[in-house]
Write an enzyme that holds these catalytic residues in place. Sequence first.
Site, PDB file in Angstrom:
ATOM      1  N   ALA A 111      14.515 -11.787  -8.546  1.00  0.00           N
ATOM      2  CA  ALA A 111      14.265 -12.958  -7.649  1.00  0.00           C
ATOM      3  C   ALA A 111      15.042 -13.982  -7.887  1.00  0.00           C
ATOM      4  CB  ALA A 111      12.922 -13.097  -7.757  1.00  0.00           C
ATOM      5  N   ALA A 112      15.722 -14.564  -9.124  1.00  0.00           N
ATOM      6  CA  ALA A 112      16.402 -15.895  -9.174  1.00  0.00           C
ATOM      7  C   ALA A 112      17.518 -16.074  -8.372  1.00  0.00           C
ATOM      8  CB  ALA A 112      16.598 -15.932 -10.683  1.00  0.00           C
TER       9      ALA A 112
ATOM     10  N   GLY B 263      15.500 -17.570  -6.284  1.00  0.00           N
ATOM     11  CA  GLY B 263      14.515 -17.758  -5.432  1.00  0.00           C
ATOM     12  C   GLY B 263      14.794 -17.995  -3.846  1.00  0.00           C
TER      13      GLY B 263
ATOM     14  N   ASP C 231      16.844  -7.158  -4.516  1.00  0.00           N
ATOM     15  CA  ASP C 231      18.070  -8.030  -4.122  1.00  0.00           C
ATOM     16  C   ASP C 231      19.094  -7.846  -5.112  1.00  0.00           C
ATOM     17  OD1 ASP C 231      19.672  -9.251  -2.146  1.00  0.00           O
ATOM     18  OD2 ASP C 231      19.198 -10.960  -3.195  1.00  0.00           O
TER      19      ASP C 231
ATOM     20  N   CYS D 154      25.007  -8.345  -1.689  1.00  0.00           N
ATOM     21  CA  CYS D 154      25.922  -9.156  -1.067  1.00  0.00           C
ATOM     22  C   CYS D 154      27.456  -8.435  -1.349  1.00  0.00           C
ATOM     23  CB  CYS D 154      25.558 -10.670  -1.310  1.00  0.00           C
ATOM     24  SG  CYS D 154      25.951 -10.881  -3.085  1.00  0.00           S
TER      25      CYS D 154
HETATM   26  C1  LIG Z   1      21.744 -11.196  -6.241  1.00  0.00           C
HETATM   27  S1  LIG Z   1      20.976 -11.953  -7.549  1.00  0.00           S
HETATM   28  C2  LIG Z   1      19.285 -12.441  -6.689  1.00  0.00           C
HETATM   29  C3  LIG Z   1      19.340 -13.567  -5.778  1.00  0.00           C
HETATM   30  C4  LIG Z   1      17.780 -13.780  -5.554  1.00  0.00           C
HETATM   31  N1  LIG Z   1      17.058 -12.530  -4.704  1.00  0.00           N
HETATM   32  C5  LIG Z   1      17.888 -15.009  -4.203  1.00  0.00           C
HETATM   33  O1  LIG Z   1      18.025 -14.561  -3.003  1.00  0.00           O
HETATM   34  O2  LIG Z   1      18.074 -16.143  -4.688  1.00  0.00           O
HETATM   35  C6  LIG Z   1      20.442 -10.607  -8.633  1.00  0.00           C
HETATM   36  C7  LIG Z   1      19.619 -11.054  -9.688  1.00  0.00           C
HETATM   37  O3  LIG Z   1      19.331  -9.915 -10.463  1.00  0.00           O
HETATM   38  C8  LIG Z   1      19.100 -10.282 -11.975  1.00  0.00           C
HETATM   39  N2  LIG Z   1      19.189  -8.953 -12.807  1.00  0.00           N
HETATM   40  C9  LIG Z   1      20.405  -8.758 -13.213  1.00  0.00           C
HETATM   41  N3  LIG Z   1      20.219  -7.523 -13.982  1.00  0.00           N
HETATM   42  C10 LIG Z   1      18.833  -7.281 -13.660  1.00  0.00           C
HETATM   43  C11 LIG Z   1      17.974  -6.129 -14.204  1.00  0.00           C
HETATM   44  N4  LIG Z   1      18.300  -5.000 -14.936  1.00  0.00           N
HETATM   45  N5  LIG Z   1      16.938  -6.023 -13.756  1.00  0.00           N
HETATM   46  C12 LIG Z   1      16.265  -7.307 -12.967  1.00  0.00           C
HETATM   47  N6  LIG Z   1      17.120  -8.088 -12.445  1.00  0.00           N
HETATM   48  C13 LIG Z   1      18.248  -8.243 -12.880  1.00  0.00           C
HETATM   49  C14 LIG Z   1      20.075 -11.294 -12.279  1.00  0.00           C
HETATM   50  O4  LIG Z   1      19.676 -12.142 -13.193  1.00  0.00           O
HETATM   51  C15 LIG Z   1      20.129 -12.054 -10.789  1.00  0.00           C
HETATM   52  O5  LIG Z   1      19.255 -13.238 -10.710  1.00  0.00           O
END
Ligand SMILES: C[S@@+](CC[C@H](N)C(=O)[O-])C[C@H]1O[C@@H](n2cnc3c(N)ncnc32)[C@H](O)[C@@H]1O
Length: 477
Positions: A111-112, A114, A179, A232
């Site tokens: 989610a980060a 956000g 995502d 993306c």
């Molecule tokens: C594309 S970004 C998400 C962007 C967010 N959904 C937004 O709209 O602001 C992918 C996120 O997945 C996290 N991530 C990476 N590996 C992961 C894992 N094994 N499990 C969960 N999250 C993961 C990363 O830290 C990153 O924040």
Amino acid sequence: MAQLPQEFLTRMQEMLGDEFDAFLTSYDAPRTAGLRVNTKKCRTEDFPPLVPGTWKKIPWIPNGYFVPDGMRMGQSPLYAAGVFYLQEPSAMTPASRLPIEPGERVLDLCAAPGGKATELNARLAGTGLLVANDISNARAKALLRNLELFGSENVLVTNETPAGLADVFPGFFDKILVDAPCSGEGMFRKDEAVIGTWTPERPDFFADLQREITSNAVKMLRPGGLMMYSTCTFAPQEDEGTVSFLLENFPEMELIEMEGYEGFSKGNPVWGNGDPEIEKTVRIWPHKMNGEGHYLALFRKKGEAIPYETEEKPIEKKNKKQKNRKKDRGTEAPGPSKAEKQILSDFLSRMTAPIPVEELEVRAGKVYHSPSLPDGVRNLHFLRNGLYLGELKKDRFEPSQPFAVTLSADKFKDYMNLKADDERTEKYLHGETISVEPGETASPSGWKLVCVDGFGLGWGKLVNGTLKNKYPVGWRK
Ligand SMILES: C[S@@+](CC[C@H](N)C(=O)[O-])C[C@H]1O[C@@H](n2cnc3c(N)ncnc32)[C@H](O)[C@@H]1O
């Protein structure tokens, strides 16, 4: 524009054929800036009059606008009041195509910071539960801040692995957004630094990670529930490839059509395992739409949802590390004492619809309004459970910044409303004291909700016509 990697260009040419030139030309166009209105605070149509300018709707996003050229919306006091989120238009699409009903249990697994969790939470409008997770602790902190700024209440912000969450929440969520972390090829125009991190091996690396993450997501979905998968990137193995993996390994999952738009392109079965169902997925191409590029697939878990009341309770998660954690993390939090209840209800009575004090939790003097959660959840690594309302100090209550931004002039009776262009608004956001004229507040002293155009911005304490600034240092401009 920095040089695009040759291996990337060769593969895109193979994928796009005749369209490749148009795709390449799109990199010379300026990036598209958008903003998404926080519908928990403001109706979409009420937004443009707040900020004079030529606002054009993003045609496929119900609450999205293109940001007019040259407008620095990040500087607007309405941004500080959580009235909108700045986001490029194609990145708004996954959350917009995941239907959310009030009262549902929703998970945003990656989610980060956000960008999508804030929209999911706004659509829950203070009901149900949003679990917003990120595996990175630093990024989860940014996620918490954005959710706070948006006035999110029923939210659990966790910092867990997908497997760790799946242990606690089997079959729990009505809606899940994945995502996924990806090779980010759709970010090349927006952020040239991403080009430097790309290697030909990245798509395969992320495809493996996506398979692991989505497999855990499937475990957490209720029968009848929906899961949106998005990236993306343009790399086929991360898009149609990951979708093919899910269809092959989880027969209970089926693809469904999402609400369309004339600019959307169909996913290409040939880029996956050839399953014609893959045409139900969506590609957003930068040469066909006003956005940077995205891929979306909406899945449904076959079967019917069991009513919440009759379902089995989630399993309590305990591992060695958690067993050693402080005792009270595994128990229910205490409610306020009789004296604390009095202090709190005195303060909360200024709300037009006060939060019942019986629903509050007090931990080490800090007061929370938390959603009810299944057993075991308190053993997860979480940054926030619900709304942090403020702190009890001796015989008084000090309201928090996250509480202020859930409020507005029509929700809190004792406010001081400033116009966005009043010079005191800037001063307030810089942490300065501001002068208050008689009649500008309902009462001559005490805690005031400082609002901009009616939206809660922060707190101040009025003493002899001067408002002491309580806007936290970390939030100041
Ligand atoms: C594309 S970004 C998400 C962007 C967010 N959904 C937004 O709209 O602001 C992918 C996120 O997945 C996290 N991530 C990476 N590996 C992961 C894992 N094994 N499990 C969960 N999250 C993961 C990363 O830290 C990153 O924040």
